[in-house]
Design an enzyme around this catalytic site. Structure first.
Site, PDB file in Angstrom:
ATOM      1  N   THR A  15       0.816  -1.211   0.000  1.00 58.56           N
ATOM      2  CA  THR A  15       0.000   0.000   0.000  1.00 58.56           C
ATOM      3  C   THR A  15       0.852   1.264   0.000  1.00 58.56           C
ATOM      4  O   THR A  15       2.029   1.243   0.350  1.00 58.56           O
ATOM      5  CB  THR A  15      -0.953   0.020   1.210  1.00 58.56           C
ATOM      6  OG1 THR A  15      -0.190   0.010   2.413  1.00 58.56           O
ATOM      7  CG2 THR A  15      -1.882  -1.179   1.188  1.00 58.56           C
ATOM      8  N   ASP A  16       0.217   2.367  -0.381  1.00 59.27           N
ATOM      9  CA  ASP A  16       0.897   3.657  -0.400  1.00 59.27           C
ATOM     10  C   ASP A  16       0.494   4.473   0.830  1.00 59.27           C
ATOM     11  O   ASP A  16      -0.185   3.968   1.719  1.00 59.27           O
ATOM     12  CB  ASP A  16       0.604   4.411  -1.702  1.00 59.27           C
ATOM     13  CG  ASP A  16      -0.868   4.744  -1.890  1.00 59.27           C
ATOM     14  OD1 ASP A  16      -1.652   4.661  -0.917  1.00 59.27           O
ATOM     15  OD2 ASP A  16      -1.235   5.104  -3.014  1.00 59.27           O
ATOM     16  N   ALA A  17       0.883   5.732   0.861  1.00 55.87           N
ATOM     17  CA  ALA A  17       0.602   6.601   2.004  1.00 55.87           C
ATOM     18  C   ALA A  17      -0.893   6.786   2.227  1.00 55.87           C
ATOM     19  O   ALA A  17      -1.332   7.087   3.344  1.00 55.87           O
ATOM     20  CB  ALA A  17       1.271   7.961   1.817  1.00 55.87           C
TER      21      ALA A  17
END
Length: 137
Positions: A15-17
């Site tokens: 996942t990203d931020a």
């Protein structure tokens, strides 16, 4: 081998931020599914490499439809749209296993190349036979 499906769980590292699957990781999920499809068909990439045969991505067109999220169980499908003497074109979808909503879809073209000179080389006859046999069932 009409449609092959492979389960993938979304890990935190995927996942990203914003807490959703980082876009490039969908390509990784598709790659894993194609590798498992090949293994299911009886072909190991390291064995093919010893024979001088490699598969490389020639093109990829991807549509990102819905976000995947941490800890979701996904299903990645692999279907061969067409093949030539030296290429395979796959249609792939990634869906949320809980509700069957498609998160991402892609069309990936793979080229078969020689490890000696990186030039196109024919797909292994045994793989073509497997593909041809599967398309008639």
């Amino acid at each position: 081998m009409s449609e092959f499906v492979w389960p993938v769980r979304v890990y935190y590292e995927d996942t990203d931020a914003g807490g959703v699957v980082y876009h490039a990781n969908y390509l990784k999920f598709m790659e894993r599914a194609r590798t498992e499809w090949l293994r299911y068909a009886g072909f190991e990439q390291n064995d093919l490499a010893r024979e001088g045969i490699l598969f490389v991505v020639r093109s990829a067109a991807v549509d990102f439809l819905k976000p995947g999220r941490f800890n979701q169980q996904l299903t990645v499908s692999v279907t061969i749209l067409k093949h030539s003497r030296t290429t395979l074109t796959f249609e792939q979808t990634i869906m949320n296993s809980e509700n069957n909503v498609i998160l991402c879809s892609g069309r990936i073209k793979i080229a078969c190349v020689s490890s000696l000179n990186w030039s196109p080389t024919p797909l292994p006859a045994s793989l073509l036979a497997e593909i041809t046999c599967a398309s008639h069932h």
